[in-house]
Design an enzyme around this catalytic site. Structure first.
Site, PDB file in Angstrom:
ATOM      1  N   SER A   1       0.844  -1.204   0.000  1.00 15.07           N
ATOM      2  CA  SER A   1       0.000   0.000   0.000  1.00 15.07           C
ATOM      3  C   SER A   1       0.876   1.249   0.000  1.00 15.07           C
ATOM      4  O   SER A   1       2.095   1.171   0.231  1.00 15.07           O
ATOM      5  CB  SER A   1      -0.882   0.006   1.251  1.00 15.07           C
ATOM      6  OG  SER A   1      -0.066   0.215   2.399  1.00 15.07           O
TER       7      SER A   1
ATOM      8  N   ASP B   1      -1.262  -1.785  -3.930  1.00 11.01           N
ATOM      9  CA  ASP B   1      -2.614  -1.868  -3.376  1.00 11.01           C
ATOM     10  C   ASP B   1      -3.192  -0.451  -3.261  1.00 11.01           C
ATOM     11  O   ASP B   1      -2.555   0.440  -2.691  1.00 11.01           O
ATOM     12  CB  ASP B   1      -2.510  -2.524  -1.985  1.00 11.01           C
ATOM     13  CG  ASP B   1      -3.856  -2.927  -1.414  1.00 11.01           C
ATOM     14  OD1 ASP B   1      -4.786  -3.169  -2.199  1.00 11.01           O
ATOM     15  OD2 ASP B   1      -3.957  -3.018  -0.169  1.00 11.01           O
ATOM     16  N   HIS B   2      -4.374  -0.231  -3.797  1.00 12.56           N
ATOM     17  CA  HIS B   2      -5.077   1.065  -3.689  1.00 12.56           C
ATOM     18  C   HIS B   2      -4.264   2.263  -4.173  1.00 12.56           C
ATOM     19  O   HIS B   2      -4.084   3.248  -3.440  1.00 12.56           O
ATOM     20  CB  HIS B   2      -5.531   1.319  -2.246  1.00 12.56           C
ATOM     21  CG  HIS B   2      -6.606   0.392  -1.807  1.00 12.56           C
ATOM     22  ND1 HIS B   2      -7.921   0.510  -2.194  1.00 12.56           N
ATOM     23  CD2 HIS B   2      -6.556  -0.720  -1.036  1.00 12.56           C
ATOM     24  CE1 HIS B   2      -8.630  -0.471  -1.681  1.00 12.56           C
ATOM     25  NE2 HIS B   2      -7.823  -1.250  -0.974  1.00 12.56           N
TER      26      HIS B   2
ATOM     27  N   GLU C   1     -11.378  -0.469  -9.883  1.00 14.16           N
ATOM     28  CA  GLU C   1     -12.423  -0.716  -8.870  1.00 14.16           C
ATOM     29  C   GLU C   1     -13.698   0.039  -9.219  1.00 14.16           C
ATOM     30  O   GLU C   1     -13.666   1.216  -9.579  1.00 14.16           O
ATOM     31  CB  GLU C   1     -11.939  -0.306  -7.472  1.00 14.16           C
ATOM     32  CG  GLU C   1     -13.038  -0.495  -6.408  1.00 14.16           C
ATOM     33  CD  GLU C   1     -12.549  -0.509  -4.965  1.00 14.16           C
ATOM     34  OE1 GLU C   1     -11.384  -0.868  -4.730  1.00 14.16           O
ATOM     35  OE2 GLU C   1     -13.358  -0.162  -4.085  1.00 14.16           O
TER      36      GLU C   1
ATOM     37  N   GLY D   1     -10.628  -3.560   7.217  1.00 14.64           N
ATOM     38  CA  GLY D   1     -10.372  -3.449   8.650  1.00 14.64           C
ATOM     39  C   GLY D   1     -10.973  -4.583   9.458  1.00 14.64           C
ATOM     40  O   GLY D   1     -11.469  -5.589   8.908  1.00 14.64           O
TER      41      GLY D   1
ATOM     42  N   HIS E   1     -11.691  -7.134  -2.115  1.00 15.70           N
ATOM     43  CA  HIS E   1     -10.934  -6.469  -1.045  1.00 15.70           C
ATOM     44  C   HIS E   1     -11.659  -6.732   0.271  1.00 15.70           C
ATOM     45  O   HIS E   1     -12.776  -7.246   0.299  1.00 15.70           O
ATOM     46  CB  HIS E   1     -10.895  -4.956  -1.305  1.00 15.70           C
ATOM     47  CG  HIS E   1      -9.908  -4.571  -2.351  1.00 15.70           C
ATOM     48  ND1 HIS E   1      -8.789  -3.850  -2.070  1.00 15.70           N
ATOM     49  CD2 HIS E   1      -9.876  -4.850  -3.684  1.00 15.70           C
ATOM     50  CE1 HIS E   1      -8.103  -3.674  -3.182  1.00 15.70           C
ATOM     51  NE2 HIS E   1      -8.733  -4.268  -4.184  1.00 15.70           N
TER      52      HIS E   1
ATOM     53  N   SER F   1      -5.878  -7.549   7.436  1.00 15.32           N
ATOM     54  CA  SER F   1      -6.232  -7.464   8.867  1.00 15.32           C
ATOM     55  C   SER F   1      -5.975  -8.768   9.619  1.00 15.32           C
ATOM     56  O   SER F   1      -5.513  -8.747  10.769  1.00 15.32           O
ATOM     57  CB  SER F   1      -7.706  -7.058   9.031  1.00 15.32           C
ATOM     58  OG  SER F   1      -7.898  -5.765   8.505  1.00 15.32           O
TER      59      SER F   1
HETATM   60  P1  13P Z   1      -8.822  -6.615   5.180  1.00 18.00           P
HETATM   61  O1  13P Z   1      -8.774  -5.361   5.983  1.00 18.00           O
HETATM   62  O2  13P Z   1     -10.159  -7.272   5.267  1.00 18.00           O
HETATM   63  O3  13P Z   1      -7.712  -7.552   5.469  1.00 18.00           O
HETATM   64  O4  13P Z   1      -8.663  -6.173   3.617  1.00 18.00           O
HETATM   65  C1  13P Z   1      -7.405  -5.906   3.074  1.00 18.00           C
HETATM   66  C2  13P Z   1      -7.494  -5.270   1.717  1.00 18.00           C
HETATM   67  O5  13P Z   1      -8.519  -5.208   1.081  1.00 18.00           O
HETATM   68  C3  13P Z   1      -6.253  -4.719   1.169  1.00 18.00           C
HETATM   69  O6  13P Z   1      -6.480  -4.032  -0.027  1.00 18.00           O
HETATM   70  O1  G3H Z   2      -6.794  -2.112   2.302  1.00 15.97           O
HETATM   71  C1  G3H Z   2      -5.764  -1.689   2.763  1.00 15.97           C
HETATM   72  C2  G3H Z   2      -4.738  -2.495   3.425  1.00 15.97           C
HETATM   73  O2  G3H Z   2      -5.227  -3.112   4.583  1.00 15.97           O
HETATM   74  C3  G3H Z   2      -3.518  -1.684   3.654  1.00 15.97           C
HETATM   75  O3  G3H Z   2      -3.679  -0.862   4.749  1.00 15.97           O
HETATM   76  O4  G3H Z   2      -3.153   1.429   3.947  1.00 15.97           O
HETATM   77  O5  G3H Z   2      -2.959   0.787   6.394  1.00 15.97           O
HETATM   78  O6  G3H Z   2      -1.294  -0.076   4.717  1.00 15.97           O
HETATM   79  P1  G3H Z   2      -2.706   0.409   4.964  1.00 15.97           P
HETATM   80 ZN    ZN Z   3      -8.378  -3.047  -0.177  1.00 17.70          ZN
END
Ligand code: 13P
Ligand code: G3H
Ligand code: ZN
Length: 311
Positions: free
Chosen positions: A50, A82-83, A134, A181, A213, A259
């Site tokens: 991320s 990620d994101h 997305e 989360g 996700h 999470s």
């Molecule tokens: P969780 O918070 O459910 O583990 O999701 C993680 C996620 O979607 C990372 O992009």
């Molecule tokens: O969906 C996001 C992931 O759980 C990453 O979380 O942005 O706190 O690293 P973060």
């Molecule tokens: Zn995510």
């Protein structure tokens, strides 16, 4: 074996009725715990980073650690942003060796999401990098994204064909009831996923890989363990593992889990210090923490993803 894109992984996963685990990484112990589990299970992997992880550990450290994991395990591993929030972070990750990026345009209007996603796809595909887009908004909190329950919205299946056609994305993250989360559902609330939406999308986009996700199950025994050893987590409810397994048998080819790893690691560290209050060598508590990550990833490979033996 060198780093791979998600193309082949998703093709095989779709046909085989399983999904690839996309696990968030922030440091060496997390990367080693995940890859040791995948090696023992002979599972393909997506390691995702991320913006917050890049800020915490620096791009180059994570990249080198992941390259070391590829050399050490010989597994097919994709390294994925990620994101990604804007074009610049996607470009920086592509230029810095990632094999896959997510551009998360879900907070924009439909047309602006298309324009931004297409810009990233054009840049990425010229460098043989795959792109996840997305549609729909998940509730929950990440470092830089905070979507309240009221703002969350399911993906509208009538938009998916136009989005995929106009952007050229390689996979699509959708909102069907998962959220980011540890607090996905209120205690007592029955977790539900909108399989009707998933199936509608699958009908409209046959053979196209879908991403979930927010797919941690927030395994209750780990929440209990955190609290048993001095933590103060409220009751947390996640997505039942059997629902995710069902989704993996449909068009879902990538399941994101962060999470549950955080929870496993934190429970282990808390337990360690409760039992060994005199320890101060980080290796003494990070070794069991790494083993806890490994055990959690094995559990996911077997219970949720169904990708053991597919590397
Ligand atoms: P969780 O918070 O459910 O583990 O999701 C993680 C996620 O979607 C990372 O992009
Ligand atoms: O969906 C996001 C992931 O759980 C990453 O979380 O942005 O706190 O690293 P973060
Ligand atoms: Zn995510």
């Amino acid at each position: 074996m060198s780093l791979v894109t998600t193309t082949e992984m998703f093709k095989k996963a779709y046909q085989g009725g399983y999904a690839i685990g996309a696990f968030n990484v922030n440091n060496m112990e997390i990367i080693q715990g995940i890859t040791e589990a995948a090696m023992e299970e002979k599972a393909p992997l997506i390691l995702q980073v991320s913006a917050g992880a890049r800020k915490y550990a620096k791009h180059v450290y994570l990249m080198k650690l992941i390259e070391a994991a590829v050399e050490d395990t010989g597994l097919p591993i994709a390294v994925h942003l990620d994101h990604g929030d804007d074009f610049e972070i996607c470009k920086s990750c592509i230029d810095g060796g990632f094999t896959s990026v997510m551009i998360d345009g879900s907070k924009h209007s439909f047309q602006d999401n298309i324009a931004l996603t297409k810009k990233v796809v054009d840049y990425a595909h010229a460098k043989s990098v795959t792109v996840e887009g997305e549609l729909g908004k998940l509730a929950g909190i990440e470092d830089d994204v905070n979507v309240s329950d009221a703002d969350a919205q399911f993906t509208d299946p009538s938009e998916v064909e136009e989005f995929v056609e106009k952007t050229g994305v390689d996979s699509l993250a959708i909102a069907i009831g998962t959220s980011h989360g540890a607090y996905k559902f209120k205690p007592g609330q029955k977790p539900q996923l909108r399989f009707d939406i998933l199936e509608d999308i699958q009908r409209r986009l046959p053979g196209f890989p879908i991403v979930l996700h927010g797919a941690s199950s927030v395994v209750p025994e780990f929440v209990q363990k955190v609290n048993q050893y001095g933590g103060k987590m409220p009751d947390a409810v996640g997505i039942p593992e059997e629902m995710l397994r069902q989704a993996a048998g449909l068009a879902v080819c990538k399941i994101n889990i962060d999470s549950d790893l955080r929870l496993a690691m934190t429970a282990s560290v808390r337990e360690h210090f409760a039992q060994n209050p005199g320890h101060f060598d980080p290796r003494q508590y990070l070794s069991p923490a790494r083993a806890a990550i490994k055990a959690m990833v094995k559990r996911k490979l077997v219970n949720v993803l169904g990708c053991s033996g597919k590397a």
